[in-house]
Design a protein around this motif. Structure first.
Motif, PDB file in Angstrom:
ATOM      1  N   GLY A 132       0.783  -1.229   0.000  1.00 22.14           N
ATOM      2  CA  GLY A 132       0.000   0.000   0.000  1.00 22.14           C
ATOM      3  C   GLY A 132       0.814   1.278   0.000  1.00 22.14           C
ATOM      4  O   GLY A 132       0.410   2.277   0.598  1.00 22.14           O
ATOM      5  N   LYS A 133       1.950   1.281  -0.685  1.00 23.62           N
ATOM      6  CA  LYS A 133       2.800   2.468  -0.663  1.00 23.62           C
ATOM      7  C   LYS A 133       2.369   3.545  -1.653  1.00 23.62           C
ATOM      8  O   LYS A 133       2.894   4.655  -1.610  1.00 23.62           O
ATOM      9  N   MET A 134       1.417   3.256  -2.508  1.00 26.23           N
ATOM     10  CA  MET A 134       0.995   4.242  -3.505  1.00 26.23           C
ATOM     11  C   MET A 134       0.485   5.525  -2.853  1.00 26.23           C
ATOM     12  O   MET A 134       0.632   6.604  -3.417  1.00 26.23           O
ATOM     13  N   GLU A 135      -0.063   5.435  -1.665  1.00 26.80           N
ATOM     14  CA  GLU A 135      -0.546   6.634  -0.972  1.00 26.80           C
ATOM     15  C   GLU A 135       0.602   7.584  -0.622  1.00 26.80           C
ATOM     16  O   GLU A 135       0.378   8.748  -0.332  1.00 26.80           O
ATOM     17  N   HIS A 136       1.833   7.092  -0.680  1.00 29.90           N
ATOM     18  CA  HIS A 136       3.017   7.911  -0.386  1.00 29.90           C
ATOM     19  C   HIS A 136       3.716   8.402  -1.650  1.00 29.90           C
ATOM     20  O   HIS A 136       4.731   9.080  -1.577  1.00 29.90           O
ATOM     21  N   PHE A 137       3.175   8.039  -2.814  1.00 25.13           N
ATOM     22  CA  PHE A 137       3.778   8.435  -4.089  1.00 25.13           C
ATOM     23  C   PHE A 137       3.833   9.950  -4.224  1.00 25.13           C
ATOM     24  O   PHE A 137       2.879  10.646  -3.907  1.00 25.13           O
ATOM     25  N   SER A 138       4.966  10.453  -4.697  1.00 24.64           N
ATOM     26  CA  SER A 138       5.137  11.871  -4.958  1.00 24.64           C
ATOM     27  C   SER A 138       5.360  12.061  -6.456  1.00 24.64           C
ATOM     28  O   SER A 138       6.208  11.379  -7.035  1.00 24.64           O
ATOM     29  N   ASP A 139       4.628  12.996  -7.054  1.00 28.97           N
ATOM     30  CA  ASP A 139       4.820  13.249  -8.479  1.00 28.97           C
ATOM     31  C   ASP A 139       5.899  14.300  -8.719  1.00 28.97           C
ATOM     32  O   ASP A 139       6.163  14.696  -9.856  1.00 28.97           O
ATOM     33  N   LYS A 140       6.547  14.736  -7.651  1.00 27.83           N
ATOM     34  CA  LYS A 140       7.607  15.741  -7.778  1.00 27.83           C
ATOM     35  C   LYS A 140       8.869  15.095  -8.358  1.00 27.83           C
ATOM     36  O   LYS A 140       9.177  13.943  -8.046  1.00 27.83           O
TER      37      LYS A 140
END
Length: 111
Positions: free
Chosen positions: A98-106
């Motif tokens: 469930g790490k997608m909630e921590h994804f950064s698009d920066k």
């Protein structure tokens, strides 16, 4: 076929894969890497280098969303050709779900 970086890379970003890539197709985000599928030559040398097992062929089931994400961000983030420093807490995040909630698009820093 191409290889893609998946959710397992988020907050780990080990970068061992970068050093072995013969075509420099890795791009760096703030907390993960992506592969440009149009540059990847499908050699597969990066896959076994990833401690987080985050690199998979796009032919596996469920890889469509990762192919899209890798394509999009490889066009926006800086290219990386040299292994940088992994996050200090990378090992704490390795294997977590469930790490997608921590994804950064920066974007990352690049080389």
């Amino acid at each position: 076929m191409t290889y893609v970086v998946t959710e397992a890379c988020i907050k780990c970003k080990y970068m061992d894969c970068v050093e072995v890539c013969p075509v420099d197709c890795f791009y760096e985000g703030e907390n993960m890497l992506v592969i440009n599928p149009n540059e990847c030559i499908d050699c597969g040398v990066c896959e076994p280098e990833c401690p987080a097992e985050a690199i998979l062929p796009d032919t596996e089931d469920g890889m469509e969303e990762w192919l899209e994400l890798n394509t999009k961000y490889s066009e926006e983030w800086p290219n990386i050709t040299v292994k940088g420093e992994q996050p200090a807490d990378a090992d704490d995040w390795k294997g977590k779900e469930g790490k997608m909630e921590h994804f950064s698009d920066k974007p990352g820093k690049g080389d």
